[in-house]
Structure formats: C-alpha cells, structure tokens
Write a protein that holds these residues in place. Structure first.
Motif, mmCIF file in Angstrom:
data_model
loop_
_atom_site.group_PDB
_atom_site.id
_atom_site.type_symbol
_atom_site.label_atom_id
_atom_site.label_comp_id
_atom_site.label_asym_id
_atom_site.label_seq_id
_atom_site.Cartn_x
_atom_site.Cartn_y
_atom_site.Cartn_z
ATOM 1 N N LYS A 221 0.877 -1.173 0.000
ATOM 2 C CA LYS A 221 0.000 0.000 0.000
ATOM 3 C C LYS A 221 0.919 1.229 0.000
ATOM 4 O O LYS A 221 1.857 1.306 0.786
ATOM 5 N N LYS A 222 0.630 2.171 -0.901
ATOM 6 C CA LYS A 222 1.567 3.298 -1.033
ATOM 7 C C LYS A 222 1.620 4.153 0.219
ATOM 8 O O LYS A 222 2.645 4.739 0.537
ATOM 9 N N ASP A 223 0.469 4.216 0.911
ATOM 10 C CA ASP A 223 0.434 5.081 2.082
ATOM 11 C C ASP A 223 -0.052 4.250 3.275
ATOM 12 O O ASP A 223 -1.235 3.959 3.388
ATOM 13 N N GLY A 224 0.869 3.835 4.131
ATOM 14 C CA GLY A 224 0.477 3.039 5.302
ATOM 15 C C GLY A 224 0.191 1.592 4.966
ATOM 16 O O GLY A 224 0.848 1.011 4.103
ATOM 17 N N GLY A 225 -0.827 1.031 5.631
ATOM 18 C CA GLY A 225 -1.137 -0.383 5.419
ATOM 19 C C GLY A 225 -2.513 -0.562 4.800
ATOM 20 O O GLY A 225 -3.280 0.400 4.661
ATOM 21 N N PHE A 226 -2.840 -1.811 4.430
ATOM 22 C CA PHE A 226 -4.151 -2.102 3.857
ATOM 23 C C PHE A 226 -5.229 -2.066 4.942
ATOM 24 O O PHE A 226 -4.967 -2.422 6.094
ATOM 25 N N THR A 227 -6.433 -1.638 4.547
ATOM 26 C CA THR A 227 -7.527 -1.496 5.511
ATOM 27 C C THR A 227 -8.618 -2.539 5.243
ATOM 28 O O THR A 227 -8.592 -3.213 4.203
ATOM 29 N N GLU A 228 -9.564 -2.633 6.159
ATOM 30 C CA GLU A 228 -10.697 -3.546 5.982
ATOM 31 C C GLU A 228 -11.488 -3.180 4.729
ATOM 32 O O GLU A 228 -12.012 -4.032 4.035
ATOM 33 N N SER A 229 -11.559 -1.872 4.462
ATOM 34 C CA SER A 229 -12.299 -1.429 3.281
ATOM 35 C C SER A 229 -11.586 -1.902 2.002
ATOM 36 O O SER A 229 -12.237 -2.329 1.043
#
Ligand SMILES: [Fe+2]
Length: 445
Positions: A221-229
């Motif tokens: 993920k380019k910015d931070g981590g992957f989310t539930e969404s």
C-alpha cells in the motif's frame, strides 16, 4: 445481502453480466444501477419492482431463463431493499471494482487480462504491485503467472509452495491482510528471487462457483497499510473475476491446440520448398506486429495470426515441378502459381471457425492497390485490411530471405522498395507500421 452481492450471485451463473439495475414502482420510482449499460438486457417484472440485467453480448434464451429464475428466487431480497434503497450508499471503490471486472470481459488472451487486472488493482487499491496465482491441481501448488515479452504474450509459471502467504490465503479460503510481514511466519522465498521488497500484502482467494482456482495478491500500500475497506473491495473483485480467468484459461487451451494444428499445416507447406522454410512463421510475426501498431483488437489479431499462418495454404494444390522450379517460370506456369490464393480460400472456406477476414487475408495477399495484383485484380478499398497487411509482410520476408534466384536483401533496401511502392501498390499505414516495428526491434537488440 446488498445489491453488490446480488450482482455477484448473478455473475456466477452469467459471466457476461456487466450491469444490474433495480427499480421500484412505489410512489417514488427509484432506480439503482451497477456497472455498464449495454443494448443487451433482460427485464424481469416482480410484484412491486423490476430487475434489469445487462449483458456484454446478445442475450440468448438460456440467459433469459437464468435471469428470470434467479430474479424470482431472490424476490424477497429485492422487495426488502425497496425499503432500504434510500439509505443504501454505494462505496465508490466497490463500484469501481465491478466496473474494472466488467471492462475485462473483452480480453481473450490471458497475458493481456493479467496485465489489465494488475494495473487496475494497483490503481484501485493504491498499491505498488499486484499478482495472480493460479492453482495447479496436478502439482498441488499455486503458480505465479508472469508475462514474458511484450508481443509473444508467453506466460511463465513460477511455482509457489503452499507454505507461503498466498498458500495460507488459499487454504484459509478468506481475504487476509498482512500489514506487518515480520509477524507472518509463512513469508519467505519469492522476494529474493524477484528482488522486490514487500512491505505488506492483501490477498483474496479467487473462486469459480464453489471451486477455488487461485489467489489475487496486492502488494505494498503506497500510504500506510491495507484497511478492511481495501479487503472488501479486493474480495468483491476476486469473486467477479474467477469466471473470467477460468474462461480465458479454457479459451487459451483450446486456442493453443487449434493453433498447433494450424502451425503443423503451415510448416508442412513451407517444408515443400527449402527456400521458403520458415516463411509462414516470419510472415505471421511481421503481420501481427503491423496489426498491433494499427491497434487491431485481440480478437482481430487472433484471426490475423491464423490468416497469416495459412496465407499460402493453397500451394498444396500446385505441383512440385512448378512450385520448386529453380529456373524462370513460363507464363502458363506463373498463371498456375497465381491460383494459390484462390485454392487456399476454397480449402479454408469449408472450416467452420474460419472467418471472412481470415479468408480475405488468404485470398487477397497478392493483390496490389493499383489493381496490378492477383487473383482478382482488386483495387484500393476493395482489398481487405488483412490482405494489405499480409501483402506487406509477405513481400518483406520474400525480399529479406534467400531464394534460388537471389541473395537476401538488407532490411533497409527492402523497406525502401516498400516505401517507394507505398500508396501505389501497398498500404502506406502497413508499411509505416512495419518500419516502426523494425526500428523498435533494432533499438532493443
Ligand atoms: Fe502467396
């Protein structure tokens, strides 16, 4: 269940489904549509509402039966969302995932399909890379599908053991997020081989009905981590794309078998004459590169490939004494040779998968724009695009390879002749496209 899930349910049975629309007939008519609207649709009237399913192809009786039955069996669900419709908000990215899956329905070749999926998912989920792994039942492993080369479209399969992140996702049968890879005990191997540093992974199993066929992974993920969404979006996409991947794989297997038969025929024709050995293959390579530069669709490129491989199939009907004659041909012998496009077209017309364009390429590859060609002395617009493309590819290969009566010409000299004759005899766009391809090839090597 929401409208997205109803779309997924329909899509499992109807891979060509690209949109679904639901409208109520209450005081305030409301419509909710997902995906693309095409001219091909089936409407089902329910008690208080109407469901419309849009397909990317002409609808058949089978499609209608499936859609009507499904709509009726889901009528409770549809009447329930009548109430919820006002509050139903559509997450934009879910809509985009459906849209991306719908766009991919035009792909016939797995290499293009993989590339589009990878690019589309990286955009959609703001990630650096995406990969598809398909399950190889015989070997019991997942295999990375990697495209090799721009034109060849060859797919290389790199096996990945089940003791990997992809293997875990496959076995657990659920969408999983790995934002801290240092904690993932199964993370090993693939990074070293590819040189790609993976920070985090989001992956989803790919399903075709109840059969697991592989895993889609999105990396970094380019910015931070992957989310539930993000996970919900990928999960939806993986459900939509399973059918398409399986269909394309089956189509490719069938197409590969067919092409190997066609290639054997083309090789048999070429083998009769040691000087034209490899000719059909060379012409096909040039023709396909010209076709790509002219932005032909994948379907048309497939047809062009078959037409080019078989362009000289009519030489089967020319006797050896004429075809293999080393000296100058008499007028009568030349007239006989000139029959080969017609003989080829006649033979292939009887094969049911051979299209009009394929026949045109075979029949017209010796026609010239000024009407000086053969066998029908066609002019300009009368000559099909396939005829023009193969004409340029054919002459270029004949000039640049040895013949009993001449040494091979250098590429520049052959191109000069084609350019000089462009517009009078050859289609200028085809000559330009060939030149562009040859320049690019030279720059690479
Ligand atoms: Fe020919």
């Amino acid at each position: 269940m929401d409208l997205f899930e109803s779309f997924v349910t329909f899509k499992r049975l109807l891979p060509e489904l690209v949109g679904i629309s639901y409208s109520t007939q209450e005081k305030l008519p409301m419509t909710m549509t997902l995906g693309y609207i095409t001219p091909h649709y089936v409407e089902t009237q329910l008690e208080h509402s109407k469901v419309t399913c849009y397909l990317s192809k002409k609808t058949t009786l089978r499609d209608e039966v499936i859609i009507r039955n499904l709509s009726f069996s889901m009528r409770n669900f549809f009447s329930q969302i009548t109430e919820d419709l006002k509050e139903l908000t559509v997450p934009v990215r879910k809509w985009q995932a459906v849209e991306l899956a719908a766009q991919l329905s035009s792909h016939l070749r797995i290499d293009r399909l993989l590339k589009s999926i990878q690019e589309g998912l990286c955009d959609l989920l703001d990630a650096e890379a995406a990969s598809i792994l398909l399950y190889n039942e015989k070997k019991g492993v997942l295999e990375f599908m990697v495209t090799v080369g721009k034109v060849s479209g060859k797919i290389e399969r790199i096996p990945v053991p089940m003791e990997s992140i992809a293997g875990t996702i496959f076995q657990e049968e659920k969408t999983m997020i790995f934002n801290d890879l240092s904690k993932a005990k199964h993370f090993k191997g693939v990074d070293k081989a590819s040189g790609f540093i993976t920070r985090n992974i989001l992956g989803s199993p790919i399903w075709r009905e109840s059969e697991k066929i592989g895993v889609i992974e999105v990396l970094n993920k380019k910015d931070g981590g992957f989310t539930e969404s993000d996970a919900e979006v990928l999960d939806l996409f993986a459900k939509l794309i399973g059918f398409k991947l399986a269909n394309v794989k089956n189509y490719e297997n069938a197409s590969r078998r067919l092409k190997s038969v066609i290639l054997s025929i083309a090789t048999a024709i070429d083998k009769r004459d040691q000087y034209t050995h490899q000719h059909s293959n060379n012409v096909t390579n040039y023709a396909l590169n010209i076709g790509q530069k002219l932005d032909l669709t994948e379907e048309k490129l497939e047809e062009l490939e078959i037409s080019s491989l078989l362009h000289d199939v009519g030489k089967i009907g020319i006797e050896d004494a004429i075809l293999l004659k080393a000296g100058k041909l008499t007028n009568e012998e030349f007239r006989k040779i000139q029959e080969h496009p017609k003989i080829g077209a006649e033979i292939m017309k009887k094969v049911h998968f051979i299209t009009q364009s394929i026949i045109a390429g075979i029949l017209q590859h010796h026609e010239k724009l000024d009407g000086s060609g053969y066998p029908q002395n066609l002019k300009n617009g009368e000559i099909d695009l396939f005829g023009r493309i193969i004409a340029v590819a054919d002459v270029f290969d004949a000039l640049t390879t040895s013949r009993p009566y001449k040494d091979p010409w250098p590429v520049e000299k052959a191109l000069e002749l084609l350019e000089k004759d462009a517009d009078a005899k050859f289609d200028k766009r085809c000559v330009e496209a060939l030149k562009e391809y040859l320049n690019e090839k030279r720059a690479v090597s």
